[in-house]
Design an enzyme around this catalytic site. Structure first.
Site, short mmCIF file in Angstrom:
data_model
loop_
_atom_site.label_atom_id
_atom_site.label_comp_id
_atom_site.label_asym_id
_atom_site.label_seq_id
_atom_site.Cartn_x
_atom_site.Cartn_y
_atom_site.Cartn_z
N ILE A 116 0.82 -1.22 0.00
CA ILE A 116 0.00 0.00 0.00
C ILE A 116 0.86 1.27 0.00
CG2 ILE A 116 -0.30 0.30 2.51
CD1 ILE A 116 -3.34 0.73 1.85
N VAL B 225 1.14 -3.99 8.12
CA VAL B 225 1.02 -2.82 7.26
C VAL B 225 1.41 -1.54 8.02
CG1 VAL B 225 -1.48 -2.45 7.61
CG2 VAL B 225 -0.41 -1.75 5.48
N ASP B 226 1.12 -1.51 9.31
CA ASP B 226 1.48 -0.36 10.15
C ASP B 226 3.00 -0.17 10.14
OD1 ASP B 226 1.17 1.69 11.98
OD2 ASP B 226 0.59 0.43 13.67
N THR C 232 -7.07 -8.38 9.25
CA THR C 232 -6.91 -9.76 8.78
C THR C 232 -5.50 -10.32 8.97
OG1 THR C 232 -6.34 -9.18 6.49
CG2 THR C 232 -8.68 -9.40 7.01
N GLY C 233 -4.64 -9.56 9.67
CA GLY C 233 -3.29 -10.05 9.96
C GLY C 233 -3.20 -10.45 11.42
N TYR D 31 -4.56 -9.28 13.98
CA TYR D 31 -5.83 -9.25 14.71
C TYR D 31 -6.74 -10.44 14.40
CZ TYR D 31 -4.95 -4.65 16.83
OH TYR D 31 -4.45 -3.60 17.58
N1 AR6 Z 1 0.64 -3.25 2.21
C1 AR6 Z 1 -0.64 -3.69 2.23
N2 AR6 Z 1 -1.08 -4.65 3.08
C2 AR6 Z 1 -0.18 -5.17 3.94
C3 AR6 Z 1 1.18 -4.76 3.99
C4 AR6 Z 1 1.58 -3.75 3.07
N3 AR6 Z 1 2.83 -3.28 3.03
N4 AR6 Z 1 1.81 -5.48 4.95
C5 AR6 Z 1 0.89 -6.32 5.48
N5 AR6 Z 1 -0.31 -6.15 4.88
P1 AR6 Z 1 -1.88 -6.36 9.95
P2 AR6 Z 1 -4.24 -6.00 11.69
C6 AR6 Z 1 -1.60 -6.83 5.11
O1 AR6 Z 1 -1.33 -7.42 10.83
O2 AR6 Z 1 -4.59 -7.42 11.53
C7 AR6 Z 1 -0.03 -3.98 13.75
O3 AR6 Z 1 1.05 -4.34 14.54
C8 AR6 Z 1 -1.59 -8.17 5.81
O4 AR6 Z 1 -1.30 -9.22 4.88
O5 AR6 Z 1 -0.95 -5.35 9.40
O6 AR6 Z 1 -5.31 -4.96 11.49
C9 AR6 Z 1 -0.76 -2.74 14.25
O7 AR6 Z 1 0.09 -1.86 14.92
C10 AR6 Z 1 -3.03 -8.25 6.30
O8 AR6 Z 1 -3.88 -8.80 5.30
O9 AR6 Z 1 -3.05 -5.51 10.70
C11 AR6 Z 1 -1.80 -3.32 15.17
O10 AR6 Z 1 -1.29 -3.50 16.47
C12 AR6 Z 1 -3.42 -6.80 6.52
O11 AR6 Z 1 -2.37 -6.01 5.97
C13 AR6 Z 1 -2.12 -4.66 14.54
O12 AR6 Z 1 -0.98 -5.03 13.78
C14 AR6 Z 1 -3.61 -6.43 7.96
O13 AR6 Z 1 -2.64 -7.08 8.77
C15 AR6 Z 1 -3.30 -4.56 13.60
O14 AR6 Z 1 -3.61 -5.83 13.11
#
Ligand code: AR6
Length: 180
Positions: A11, A33-34, A131-132, A134
């Site tokens: 993203i 992603v964060d 979906t990661g 969480y």
């Molecule tokens: N670009 C787009 N999507 C991504 C990227 C990227 N660069 N990297 C990962 N994803 P998650 P959550 C996808 O775990 O479940 C963090 O530590 C990944 O494959 O990033 O909402 C925060 O600080 C997945 O489908 O977020 C919070 O503490 C999606 O992003 C916690 O994780 C979301 O996965 C939030 O958990």
């Protein structure tokens, strides 16, 4: 009519006015992603999040409100990322579905769109919130995301383009199937 696209990728590299971050309610940064967004944006983003957190905690009653309660959204600048802003929203942790997770996840998409509308952005990219780490089941989350944006976009006529950015193949296939 807003064009809805589905792509597989990172993203931080998508060419839109505003990208959405799947953050946590403390705006404390993290992995997934964060982490990718903070790395790409540089240290200015962390400073902006710390500032918002301090302001929210100062203005609150007892107990102090979280910087970004689950389902809500806040805006920062984009710093070193080539877009105009970053919307941070905190998705729900999946507990089995009985703790209001679906409404909270829909709120993330809705409130992010309202904030983008209020800020005058014409294009927006969403990751697959919750979906990661969480643990939200990807199929359920995809259905909620698409339904929430389809319901909200008619009240956001200035938003011309919405991109679902899927990082993993499974999410990409799910979104492709729903959106067609
Ligand atoms: N670009 C787009 N999507 C991504 C990227 C990227 N660069 N990297 C990962 N994803 P998650 P959550 C996808 O775990 O479940 C963090 O530590 C990944 O494959 O990033 O909402 C925060 O600080 C997945 O489908 O977020 C919070 O503490 C999606 O992003 C916690 O994780 C979301 O996965 C939030 O958990």
């Amino acid at each position: 009519m807003t064009v809805i696209e589905v792509i597989q990728g990172d993203i931080t590299a998508v060419n839109v006015d505003v990208i959405v971050n799947a953050a946590n309610s403390a705006l404390a940064g993290g992995g997934g992603v964060d982490g990718a967004i903070h790395r790409a944006a540089g240290p200015g983003l962390h400073e902006a999040c710390v500032k918002i957190a301090a302001e929210k905690r100062k203005g609150a009653g007892t107990p102090p409100s979280e910087p970004c309660p689950t389902g809500e959204a806040v805006l920062t600048g984009a710093f070193n990322i080539r877009c105009k802003g970053i919307i941070h929203t905190a998705g729900p942790v999946w507990h089995g579905g009985g703790r209001g997770e679906s409404d909270l996840l829909a709120s993330c998409y809705r409130n992010s769109l309202f904030l983008a509308r209020q800020s005058g952005f014409a294009s927006i990219a969403f990751p697959n919130i919750s979906t990661g780490v969480y643990g939200y089941p990807k199929d359920l989350a995809a259905a909620i995301a698409v339904k929430a944006v389809r319901e909200t976009l008619p009240s956001c006529p200035g938003i011309r383009r919405l991109v679902f950015v899927c990082f993993d193949r499974e999410n990409y296939e799910l979104y492709k199937k729903i959106i067609g």
